[in-house]
Design an enzyme around this catalytic site. Structure first.
Site, short mmCIF file in Angstrom:
data_model
loop_
_atom_site.label_atom_id
_atom_site.label_comp_id
_atom_site.label_asym_id
_atom_site.label_seq_id
_atom_site.Cartn_x
_atom_site.Cartn_y
_atom_site.Cartn_z
N GLY A 28 0.84 -1.18 0.00
CA GLY A 28 0.00 0.00 0.00
C GLY A 28 0.88 1.24 0.00
N TYR A 29 0.23 2.37 -0.23
CA TYR A 29 0.96 3.64 -0.35
C TYR A 29 0.50 4.63 0.70
CZ TYR A 29 2.94 1.77 -4.54
OH TYR A 29 3.64 0.96 -5.41
N LEU A 30 1.47 5.14 1.45
CA LEU A 30 1.21 6.23 2.39
C LEU A 30 1.18 7.55 1.64
CD1 LEU A 30 3.55 4.92 5.19
CD2 LEU A 30 1.07 5.09 5.33
N GLU A 82 -3.32 4.84 1.65
CA GLU A 82 -4.37 5.30 0.76
C GLU A 82 -5.17 4.09 0.28
OE1 GLU A 82 -2.32 7.35 -2.39
OE2 GLU A 82 -1.57 8.91 -1.05
N ASN A 144 2.95 0.93 -9.92
CA ASN A 144 2.08 0.37 -8.88
C ASN A 144 1.34 1.47 -8.12
OD1 ASN A 144 2.47 -2.80 -8.26
ND2 ASN A 144 4.28 -1.95 -9.24
#
Length: 155
Positions: A28-30, A82, A144
């Site tokens: 996942g992406y912060l 996110e 990604n």
């Protein structure tokens, strides 16, 4: 550290028989801001926090910093990410002196298979296997971080 890589679409599943390793990956992406993407990844029984900078004009090179972190901490950080956690299996295939990392995506990105090869310099040559398709290095849709917010199934 500067990461130099090329990305390609994959034509078929024939790469799987040549894989010497594979791992399920959840990430996942912060932050998905192009100037500094911040990723949390669980890969097999290890996990990492990675920060990547903006790509150069060719799309091949960018700053990358990565640190291994405890899996329990990564799981907590994934809850802060996110929307749009990536789920995929990474297959590693050795061809000559290079390792191709081939990602088969699931869930909202199912149907997408992308291969990456890391290089020592941008003009380095390498042998292309017959399952390698169109180069998409400069196409940000195949990052990604983009796929997490704009899933492949919705294109």
């Amino acid at each position: 550290m500067i990461e130099i890589e090329k990305k390609f679409l994959v034509l078929n599943n024939s790469f799987k028989v040549a894989a010497f390793n594979k791992n399920r990956i959840t990430q996942g992406y912060l932050s998905t801001v192009p100037e500094r993407t911040v990723r949390v990844r669980i890969k097999g029984d290890k996990s990492y926090l990675t920060i990547k900078g903006l790509s150069n004009d060719t799309g091949m090179s960018r700053f990358e910093w990565e640190k291994e972190i405890p899996v329990d901490e990564a799981k907590k950080l994934l809850l802060l990410c996110e929307e749009g956690v990536i789920d995929k299996t990474r297959f590693e295939i050795k061809i000559d002196n290079h390792i191709f990392e081939v990602d088969e995506f699931y869930a909202e990105n199912e149907g997408l298979i992308i291969a990456e090869i890391e290089l020592d310099f941008e003009t380095e040559t390498f042998n292309k296997p017959n399952w390698l398709g169109e180069e998409v290095t400069k196409d940000k849709r195949y990052y990604n971080s983009y796929l997490s917010n704009h899933p492949y199934k919705k294109w």
